[in-house]
Design a protein around this motif. Sequence first.
Motif, short mmCIF file in Angstrom:
data_model
loop_
_atom_site.label_atom_id
_atom_site.label_comp_id
_atom_site.label_asym_id
_atom_site.label_seq_id
_atom_site.Cartn_x
_atom_site.Cartn_y
_atom_site.Cartn_z
N ALA A 328 56.56 29.50 41.45
CA ALA A 328 55.40 29.69 42.19
C ALA A 328 55.77 30.31 43.58
N GLN A 329 56.93 29.95 44.01
CA GLN A 329 57.29 31.11 45.23
C GLN A 329 57.54 32.42 44.99
N PHE A 330 57.79 32.83 43.76
CA PHE A 330 57.96 34.04 42.98
C PHE A 330 56.49 34.73 43.53
N ILE A 331 55.66 34.30 42.82
CA ILE A 331 54.19 34.73 42.90
C ILE A 331 53.90 35.00 44.30
N GLU A 332 54.02 34.16 45.33
CA GLU A 332 53.76 34.36 46.86
C GLU A 332 54.55 35.50 47.39
N ARG A 333 55.87 35.73 46.85
CA ARG A 333 56.75 36.50 47.54
C ARG A 333 56.42 38.02 47.02
N ILE A 334 55.80 38.47 45.95
CA ILE A 334 55.69 39.70 45.31
C ILE A 334 54.41 40.19 45.32
N SER A 335 53.61 39.05 45.70
CA SER A 335 52.12 39.62 45.77
C SER A 335 51.96 40.57 46.87
N GLY A 336 52.54 40.23 48.02
CA GLY A 336 52.47 41.31 49.18
C GLY A 336 51.18 41.35 49.91
N GLY A 337 50.42 40.22 49.51
CA GLY A 337 48.86 40.29 50.25
C GLY A 337 47.74 41.15 49.64
N ASN A 338 48.18 41.94 48.47
CA ASN A 338 47.22 42.39 47.77
C ASN A 338 46.26 41.63 46.86
N THR A 376 46.93 32.91 54.35
CA THR A 376 47.69 33.91 54.83
C THR A 376 47.24 35.29 54.20
N ALA A 377 46.63 35.52 53.31
CA ALA A 377 46.00 36.85 52.94
C ALA A 377 44.74 36.98 52.88
N GLY A 378 43.94 35.90 53.34
CA GLY A 378 42.35 35.93 53.37
C GLY A 378 41.43 36.22 52.12
N VAL A 379 42.38 35.86 51.06
CA VAL A 379 41.53 35.85 49.79
C VAL A 379 40.78 34.48 49.65
N THR A 383 38.55 32.15 44.48
CA THR A 383 38.61 33.15 43.40
C THR A 383 40.18 32.71 42.90
N LEU A 384 41.08 32.40 43.82
CA LEU A 384 42.40 32.01 43.30
C LEU A 384 42.50 30.84 42.31
N ALA A 385 41.45 29.71 42.71
CA ALA A 385 41.32 28.62 42.00
C ALA A 385 40.99 28.95 40.49
N TRP A 386 39.85 29.66 40.29
CA TRP A 386 39.32 30.30 39.07
C TRP A 386 40.51 31.02 38.27
N ALA A 387 41.27 31.84 38.96
CA ALA A 387 42.34 32.66 38.37
C ALA A 387 43.31 31.65 37.88
N THR A 441 40.73 38.66 33.72
CA THR A 441 41.25 39.31 34.72
C THR A 441 39.99 40.31 35.30
N VAL A 442 39.49 41.31 34.37
CA VAL A 442 38.68 42.23 34.64
C VAL A 442 37.41 41.43 35.22
N TYR A 443 36.97 40.32 34.84
CA TYR A 443 35.65 39.69 35.31
C TYR A 443 36.00 39.37 36.59
N ILE A 444 37.04 38.87 37.07
CA ILE A 444 37.25 38.17 38.36
C ILE A 444 37.68 39.60 39.40
N PHE A 445 38.01 40.50 38.76
CA PHE A 445 38.14 41.75 39.59
C PHE A 445 36.93 42.14 39.96
N VAL A 446 36.24 42.36 39.06
CA VAL A 446 34.49 42.75 39.15
C VAL A 446 33.86 41.97 40.01
N VAL A 447 33.74 40.64 39.79
CA VAL A 447 32.60 39.77 40.23
C VAL A 447 32.98 39.02 41.68
N TYR A 448 34.64 39.00 42.16
CA TYR A 448 34.87 38.24 43.20
C TYR A 448 35.76 39.13 43.99
N LEU A 449 36.25 40.30 43.57
CA LEU A 449 37.01 41.29 44.70
C LEU A 449 36.45 42.30 44.67
#
Length: 449
Positions: A328-338, A376-379, A383-387, A441-449
């Motif tokens: 779980a921490q690995f995800i937080e570290r490498i995402s870098g806020g994107n 921290t990232a303002g997302v 959106t993260l819950a559905w992912a 992935t495509v659906y969440i990108f298009v609809v939520y981001l």
Amino acid sequence: MVAQIFSVIIFLVMFLMIVLEVFERHTVTLMCGLCTLVIVFCFCMHDFGAIVDTLNIQSIFTLDFWHTSGSANESSGINWATIIFIAGMMIMVEGMARSGFFRWLCMKLAKLVRYKMVPVFLVFITMSFVLSMFIDSITVILFLAAATIELAKLLRFNPVPMLLAEIFCANLGGSATMCGDPPNIIIGTSLGYSFFDFLTNTGLISLISFAVLIPYFLLVFRKDLKSEATEQDIANMPEPSSAIVNKKDFIISCCIFFIAVILLVTHANTGLTVAFIGVFVSALTLIAAGRNIPELMKRFDYKTLLFFIGLFVVVGGLEQTGVLEIVAQFIERISGGNPKLMVAIIIWLSAFTSAFVDNIPFAATMLPVIKTLSATAGVDLATLAWALSMGTDIGGNATPIGASANVVGTAAAAKAGHPVSWGKYCKFAVPATILVLIISTVYIFVVYL
């Protein structure tokens, strides 16, 4: 560090032995579970408390185990609620099979579509998808596997392709609602999302995915969707009513099943846990069986329950040593806020992890991570819950041990004389899983981001 290394080694050995089918699956998981308790907890950690937490027997004697106020149960180790629930559903399904319910159902459905294999296939996978939106996917597969195997005997076809598609659609349908899959229950109760929040978000993704998967199933199984029954055989097919062994038992079985459905659909409102529901419906079934209890229990699939117990202990080793937390921490570290990278990592890493370890503890572990990422990232947290929901729910489809429905469905096939190897399962399931993950992935990108 040593405990983490040994817990990972034991998990990998267990995984390899299950894939190679050297011993029966329940024997492998129980032996590896014992190794986790002795080597990891006793010799490496010297922590008796970790053993107690992983065996988790104390949870059975708490009020929340049987009736909850709505808070998520995030206890680690053996999920006795799941074990008891599956056992109760197995007893109910055996009672229904004894009364002729499944034989009647499959004959009725087959007759409605004139015994044509492709329409029968489509009816069964659609039923799996829809029912799993409202009923736990384990119950749906227990019910449909029995019906499919009965139908295969009548029309003389290989039931494995239909069973595999039903398993996949059950997990897919379960991702559509809050009560469909255990990770969704954890996510929904922890973050305050309702049944309809899931239905209007993950539900739409699941529906699009199901529509895309139908032609995929028909293409992959085009050579298998054939019946050896001749026109003469079909003309001489008995009437569905002839499948009813005892009318009184049949009516009682239908009533018990109806009660189980009502309890499962409303358990978020009533507070009754799946453990309570499993015990209640099994008790009703045994009371109705009367003198036939020994015959019913003789067909009880205890090996599947032992498999789950061993698996939960091994995964408990990964939890107690902090291996899942490191992921779980690995995800937080490498995402870098994107945001897009963050969502992609959550979906795909959750899916990959859930293909090999139980998705319930992973979903619970990831919840504080997505809360932190959102802050921290303002997302948007939703959106993260559905992912997270789609990743954990769909990733479990990729392997025979990735989700409870997979284990139950493949066990039913093996019990009926149609064992499903890892190669056969993954050849079909992995491409389908990747396809749904791409759509998500495509659906969440298009609809939520």
